[in-house]
Design a protein around this motif. Structure first.
Motif, PDB file in Angstrom:
ATOM      1  N   VAL A   1      -6.766   0.601   1.689  1.00 49.65           N
ATOM      2  CA  VAL A   1      -5.832   1.484   0.963  1.00 49.65           C
ATOM      3  C   VAL A   1      -4.456   0.831   0.863  1.00 49.65           C
ATOM      4  O   VAL A   1      -3.927   0.323   1.847  1.00 49.65           O
ATOM      5  CB  VAL A   1      -5.729   2.856   1.681  1.00 49.65           C
ATOM      6  CG1 VAL A   1      -4.617   3.705   1.082  1.00 49.65           C
ATOM      7  CG2 VAL A   1      -7.055   3.586   1.613  1.00 49.65           C
ATOM      8  N   ASP A   2      -3.895   0.835  -0.330  1.00 51.97           N
ATOM      9  CA  ASP A   2      -2.516   0.369  -0.520  1.00 51.97           C
ATOM     10  C   ASP A   2      -1.570   1.542  -0.271  1.00 51.97           C
ATOM     11  O   ASP A   2      -1.716   2.600  -0.880  1.00 51.97           O
ATOM     12  CB  ASP A   2      -2.311  -0.134  -1.955  1.00 51.97           C
ATOM     13  CG  ASP A   2      -3.047  -1.437  -2.194  1.00 51.97           C
ATOM     14  OD1 ASP A   2      -3.447  -2.083  -1.208  1.00 51.97           O
ATOM     15  OD2 ASP A   2      -3.234  -1.807  -3.363  1.00 51.97           O
ATOM     16  N   ILE A   3      -0.628   1.336   0.629  1.00 56.83           N
ATOM     17  CA  ILE A   3       0.287   2.434   0.971  1.00 56.83           C
ATOM     18  C   ILE A   3       1.431   2.469  -0.038  1.00 56.83           C
ATOM     19  O   ILE A   3       2.107   1.484  -0.238  1.00 56.83           O
ATOM     20  CB  ILE A   3       0.870   2.251   2.391  1.00 56.83           C
ATOM     21  CG1 ILE A   3      -0.246   2.003   3.400  1.00 56.83           C
ATOM     22  CG2 ILE A   3       1.726   3.455   2.792  1.00 56.83           C
ATOM     23  CD1 ILE A   3      -1.219   3.102   3.598  1.00 56.83           C
TER      24      ILE A   3
ATOM     25  N   VAL B   1       2.420   3.552   9.336  1.00 52.90           N
ATOM     26  CA  VAL B   1       2.114   2.133   9.106  1.00 52.90           C
ATOM     27  C   VAL B   1       3.303   1.224   9.415  1.00 52.90           C
ATOM     28  O   VAL B   1       3.121   0.030   9.627  1.00 52.90           O
ATOM     29  CB  VAL B   1       1.618   1.832   7.664  1.00 52.90           C
ATOM     30  CG1 VAL B   1       0.280   2.452   7.401  1.00 52.90           C
ATOM     31  CG2 VAL B   1       2.622   2.223   6.620  1.00 52.90           C
TER      32      VAL B   1
ATOM     33  N   SER C   1       3.206   6.675   5.581  1.00 50.37           N
ATOM     34  CA  SER C   1       4.252   5.650   5.448  1.00 50.37           C
ATOM     35  C   SER C   1       4.977   5.434   6.774  1.00 50.37           C
ATOM     36  O   SER C   1       5.321   4.305   7.133  1.00 50.37           O
ATOM     37  CB  SER C   1       5.284   6.056   4.401  1.00 50.37           C
ATOM     38  OG  SER C   1       4.671   6.199   3.168  1.00 50.37           O
TER      39      SER C   1
END
Lengths: 284, 212
Positions: free
Chosen positions: B210-212, B64, B61
């Motif tokens: 990928v969804d964070i 990004v 997190s």
């Protein structure tokens, strides 16, 4: 100039989807992004920041396509998603030392001035900061790299009323020069009544309204009356509640019809949220 | 990119793991042993701790949100792990030289010679090419990725040790003349570099989704 334009954003999950999320925020304004828990606020903010793969839609920041210019545009964006919950056992000065290297416009003088103004002790660990101080630290970082657009996810959540009021005043101060814009999500509607210029209301993944605060409130009316009159006019209600004395319901101002047995008043933001949520529950 | 590497070394990696290679490397001084364990300790200890710390500190997190590409986040992670692998290799080489000066006897299993380090590069190559693409399927659950990659590295080195004992042909290559040992080393380095690139490509493709 538009600071942020979101067009037709779609994201599908198994049990939830963002449906054509569209709104825009002009430079120099504060936009409150409201919705109940699970309405899609954080998902929208993450989609804006390219943290999740979207199924369709576009995001433009300062007129430029965000997905094409992510690295450059992120230099001008300050974010806070879900509080400062990373590297919580590290000292502020260690985190700052790492973060500042990523930003070409980093200004140590600005950092030091906000650090003093907010009484940030650099030797403290993130975990030792109160929720309010964490928000202030996030803002300090964003201001130090000269961010023009602030995207904040529930920055006032968990703050006491005094800290919340201070923060909202700070938001207003930040946009005063017309160069910075703030998009912040919240479910505390009183925050927005204090400082938001625009409001975007999301419910169950769909944008219900995105307009100025005054226009949003003027688009709806609370209607109260007897149960008998309800039978005659209930069709256009977004939702309504009944009790032994009568009913109260939310209606679009355009759908409002005159009736002798009803009273009409302006809703507040909380009323609008509650009646829309009630409609969703009824639909379920 | 350099900023992300700085972040890895300053925030994510516990300083203890910069010292650990000098401690585990000293195990090369044990006379007659399975020396691959010296490098496997990196897979057993450093990697799971590194990934656990990264997860606990919410590193993805944090990363990004910085003005970087998602692929750069993957590249920085792979390069930081490779840097630690090379540190383990260098310290192991130093201790292996000391070992060979002290002990004159042959090891029952593979000697800590030049070919040993070629096989070690191959072991890390296998480890990396499994670990990273598996991990970056969701960039969150590291247990299966570490377990499978470490298991593969262990099986690979066990097979090599058994072949050294039971196959005179393999023994003659791995413990033969310097040229054959250097060829094994070169093959190891090439496979190490090649698989690092493959791991990066596969991992960054997966991480994009990928969804964070």
């Amino acid at each position: 100039m538009s600071a942020l334009t979101v067009k037709g954003l779609n994201k599908k999950y198994e049990k939830f989807e963002l449906k054509d999320v569209t709104f825009h925020l002009d430079e120099g304004y504060i936009m409150g992004f409201i919705g109940s828990n699970g309405a899609g606020k954080t998902t929208t903010l993450k989609a804006i920041l390219n943290m999740i793969q979207i199924n369709g839609g576009e995001v433009h920041v300062f007129g430029q396509d965000f997905s094409q210019n992510e690295m450059i545009l992120k230099q001008d964006i300050g974010y806070m998603l879900g509080g400062v919950d990373f590297y919580i056992k590290k000292k502020i000065k260690t985190i700052t030392d790492v973060v500042k290297r990523f930003y070409t416009n980093w200004d140590d003088d600005v950092y030091n001035s906000y650090k003093e103004r907010f009484n940030l002790d650099e030797d403290k660990k993130i975990s030792e900061l109160s929720d309010g101080m964490k928000v202030k630290y996030s803002l300090t970082l964003a201001l130090s790299h000269n961010a023009k657009l602030f995207i904040l996810d529930e920055p006032t959540s968990g703050l006491d009323p005094v800290a919340r009021d201070n923060l909202l005043e700070l938001f207003q101060e930040l946009v005063e020069d017309g160069k910075r814009s703030i998009l912040f999500s919240t479910h505390i509607t009183s925050d927005l009544e204090k400082c938001a210029d625009y409001i975007t209301y999301i419910n169950n993944g769909e944008i219900i309204e995105s307009s100025t605060k005054e226009d949003l409130i003027n688009s709806y009316r609370i209607v109260k009356g007897s149960l008998k009159s309800l039978q005659e006019i209930k069709e256009p209600f977004i939702s309504y509640k009944t009790n032994a004395f009568g009913f109260s319901g939310l209606i679009r101002t355009d759908d409002l019809k005159t009736h002798e047995d009803i009273s009409v008043e302006a809703p507040n933001l909380e009323d609008i949220m509650i009646y829309y949520a009630k409609r969703e529950n009824k639909d379920d | 990119m350099t900023n992300l590497l700085y972040k890895e070394f300053k925030l994510t990696i516990n300083p203890f793991f910069y010292i650990l290679p000098f401690l585990t490397g000293a195990l090369m001084l044990i006379p007659t042993w399975l020396y691959f364990f010296v490098l496997l300790y990196f897979c057993f200890i450093t990697v799971p701790n590194f990934f656990a710390n990264s997860k606990a500190q919410n590193d993805v997190s944090f990363s990004v949100l910085m003005p970087v590409r998602k692929s750069d986040i993957v590249k920085a992670r792979i390069l930081s792990v490779i840097s630690l692998e090379l540190l383990h290799m260098v310290t192991a080489v130093i201790y292996a030289v000391i070992h060979n000066k002290i002990y004159k006897m042959e090891n029952f299993f593979l000697n800590p010679n030049i070919a040993f380090f070629g096989i070690s590069f191959m072991m890390f190559a296998l480890f990396n090419v499994i670990l990273f693409p598996m991990f970056y399927k969701n960039a969150y659950q590291y247990g299966a990725a570490v377990g499978v990659s470490t298991g593969a590295a262990f099986v690979f080195t066990s097979c090599v040790e058994l072949l050294v004992v039971f196959s005179p042909g393999v023994q003659s290559v791995l413990e033969g003349n310097t040229v054959s040992q250097l060829l094994v080393l070169a093959a190891g380095i090439v496979s190490f570099i090649l698989t690092a690139y493959i791991a990066y490509r596969l991992s960054s493709q997966r991480f994009e989704k990928v969804d964070i």
